[in-house]
Scaffold this active site. Structure first.
Site, mmCIF file in Angstrom:
data_model
loop_
_atom_site.group_PDB
_atom_site.id
_atom_site.type_symbol
_atom_site.label_atom_id
_atom_site.label_comp_id
_atom_site.label_asym_id
_atom_site.label_seq_id
_atom_site.Cartn_x
_atom_site.Cartn_y
_atom_site.Cartn_z
ATOM 1 N N LYS A 35 58.735 30.012 -9.804
ATOM 2 C CA LYS A 35 57.535 29.167 -9.824
ATOM 3 C C LYS A 35 56.286 30.030 -9.954
ATOM 4 C CE LYS A 35 57.431 29.142 -4.753
ATOM 5 N NZ LYS A 35 57.718 28.380 -3.539
ATOM 6 N N ARG A 130 56.514 19.065 4.984
ATOM 7 C CA ARG A 130 55.806 19.337 3.740
ATOM 8 C C ARG A 130 56.434 18.533 2.607
ATOM 9 N NH1 ARG A 130 55.578 25.318 0.978
ATOM 10 N NH2 ARG A 130 57.753 24.763 0.596
ATOM 11 N N TYR A 244 26.584 45.573 -5.181
ATOM 12 C CA TYR A 244 25.875 44.362 -4.745
ATOM 13 C C TYR A 244 25.661 44.379 -3.234
ATOM 14 C CZ TYR A 244 26.651 41.863 -9.176
ATOM 15 O OH TYR A 244 26.643 41.455 -10.489
ATOM 16 N N MET A 292 32.998 41.219 -10.039
ATOM 17 C CA MET A 292 33.910 40.425 -10.876
ATOM 18 C C MET A 292 34.796 41.302 -11.750
ATOM 19 S SD MET A 292 33.034 37.485 -13.675
ATOM 20 C CE MET A 292 32.034 36.510 -12.568
HETATM 21 C C1 LIG Z 1 58.670 29.164 -2.806
HETATM 22 C C2 LIG Z 1 59.929 28.573 -2.301
HETATM 23 C C3 LIG Z 1 61.090 29.352 -2.185
HETATM 24 C C4 LIG Z 1 61.091 30.850 -2.355
HETATM 25 O O1 LIG Z 1 60.579 31.411 -1.165
HETATM 26 P P1 LIG Z 1 60.383 32.984 -0.952
HETATM 27 O O2 LIG Z 1 59.864 33.091 0.428
HETATM 28 O O3 LIG Z 1 59.391 33.426 -1.980
HETATM 29 O O4 LIG Z 1 61.712 33.631 -1.138
HETATM 30 C C5 LIG Z 1 62.275 28.711 -1.873
HETATM 31 N N1 LIG Z 1 62.301 27.376 -1.627
HETATM 32 C C6 LIG Z 1 61.191 26.596 -1.673
HETATM 33 C C7 LIG Z 1 61.278 25.156 -1.379
HETATM 34 C C8 LIG Z 1 59.967 27.181 -2.002
HETATM 35 O O5 LIG Z 1 58.869 26.420 -2.033
#
Ligand SMILES: *Cc1c(COP(=O)(O)O)cnc(C)c1O
Length: 349
Positions: A35, A130, A244, A292
């Protein structure tokens, strides 16, 4: 060239996958979470490297991310979508052959009506609050869902990076209870959960951050190397200030290197006056604010003027840099900017 170079070692990603795969028994399938564009490193390239290493099951957060992975890997792998089957996703799920992880009664209904017979998985909530179905919702749907042979039934741990956190055993017990007595493959562990031990592995694991060199996989190989070219060198007299807001003042004659890269490239402004860059193995402190496009670094103690200074590498991991910015390695990785010259290598540079 004024552009900073982000070098991504695909062999390190593959080696980290093998390390995580070897943590579980031979019959456990090790997936790969790609992801957020492969945690910032490029989902297509890392997915191909992971497939070469043996991964056959990939995870993305949203259906749109599945397109790049499907294009990179072709039809032979499973691509699961954590956000499930959202309104408007049906064509994408069907055309790309994605497997949504259904999170609610609404999603189960939508999926079974719109795409009967199309693969899906189920996400259960075991306490993180969640994503996923809670026990009462699941109890009502369980028999219908299980009669459709889900590809996977999964949940996610809230505290897997703390091995002695009692939340882990609570969630494990909840998952065992909710997932009891059926044949579908089960998955609870991401990187942290894999390291908690075999009782957390079930049939499928879902590592992400460890693949990319991040904690909690302590023996991960670094996969991201970031070098910032020196644009200019200047000498300061005592009393002169840098950057800055004049947040840093020279107390002695000082040589400052201005390097290319800044918060526009995902180098957090919180690293102002805190981060360290490296000339080889020699640490050079950031002085003044990160701007930046540029960062100013004290190189008074160096004998030679380097062509570039290193922000990420064997000298400093994504988690070391995260500590300096008061964040986590995940955020350092996924902030890596679009402006870098990206070089993909196989094996250490
Ligand atoms: C992001 C995620 C993972 C991977 O988690 P890591 O801690 O990066 O290994 C696995 N399962 C779900 C549901 C996630 O959101």
């Amino acid at each position: 060239m004024g552009t900073a170079t982000l070098t991504i070692d695909l062999d390190a990603v593959a080696a980290n996958w093998r390390t995580l795969d070897s943590e579980s028994a031979a019959g456990v399938e090790t997936g790969a979470v790609v992801k957020a564009d492969g945690y910032g490193l490029g989902a297509d390239r890392v997915a191909r490297a992971l497939a070469r290493a043996g991964a056959r099951l990939f995870f993305v957060a949203v259906a749109e991310e599945g397109a790049k992975v499907r294009q990179a890997l072709g039809p032979a792998v499973d691509i699961c979508v954590f956000s499930g089957h959202m309104r408007g996703d049906t064509d994408m799920i069907a055309d790309l052959g994605l497997t949504p992880m259904l999170n609610s009664l609404e999603q189960v209904t939508r999926h079974l009506e719109a795409l009967p017979g199309h693969p899906f998985g189920i996400q259960l909530d075991t306490g993180m609050n969640r994503l996923g179905m809670e026990p009462p919702e699941w109890a009502a749907l369980r028999d219908i869902v299980l009669s459709q042979s889900p590809r996977l039934v999964m949940s996610h741990l809230a505290c897997a990076d703390e091995s002695d956190n009692p939340m882990n055993t609570r969630q494990l017990a909840a998952f065992q209870e909710m997932a009891e007595g059926f044949d579908a493959p089960r998955s609870l562990a991401a990187t942290g959960g894999i390291l908690l031990g075999p009782e957390y592995h079930f049939e499928v694991t879902r590592p992400g951050v460890g693949l990319y060199g991040g904690l909690p996989l302590t023996d991960a190989q670094p996969a991201a190397f970031l070098d910032l070219p020196v644009v200019q060198i200047r000498e300061l007299d005592p009393g002169e200030t840098v950057g800055y807001g004049t947040t840093w003042t020279a107390e002695q004659p000082t040589r400052i290197a201005t390097v290319s890269g800044g918060y526009g490239d995902g180098i957090h402004r919180a690293l102002s006056n805190r981060a360290t860059l490296f000339a080889g193995d020699t640490a050079c402190p950031v002085v003044g604010r990160v701007s930046m496009d540029l960062i100013t670094v004290d190189v008074t103690h160096l004998d030679d003027t380097p062509d570039a200074l290193t922000l990420l590498g064997t000298q400093q991991s994504v988690d070391d840099l995260a500590d300096a910015a008061d964040t986590i390695g995940y955020e350092i990785l996924t902030s890596l900017g679009a402006r870098y010259e990206r070089r993909y290598i196989r094996g250490h540079r």
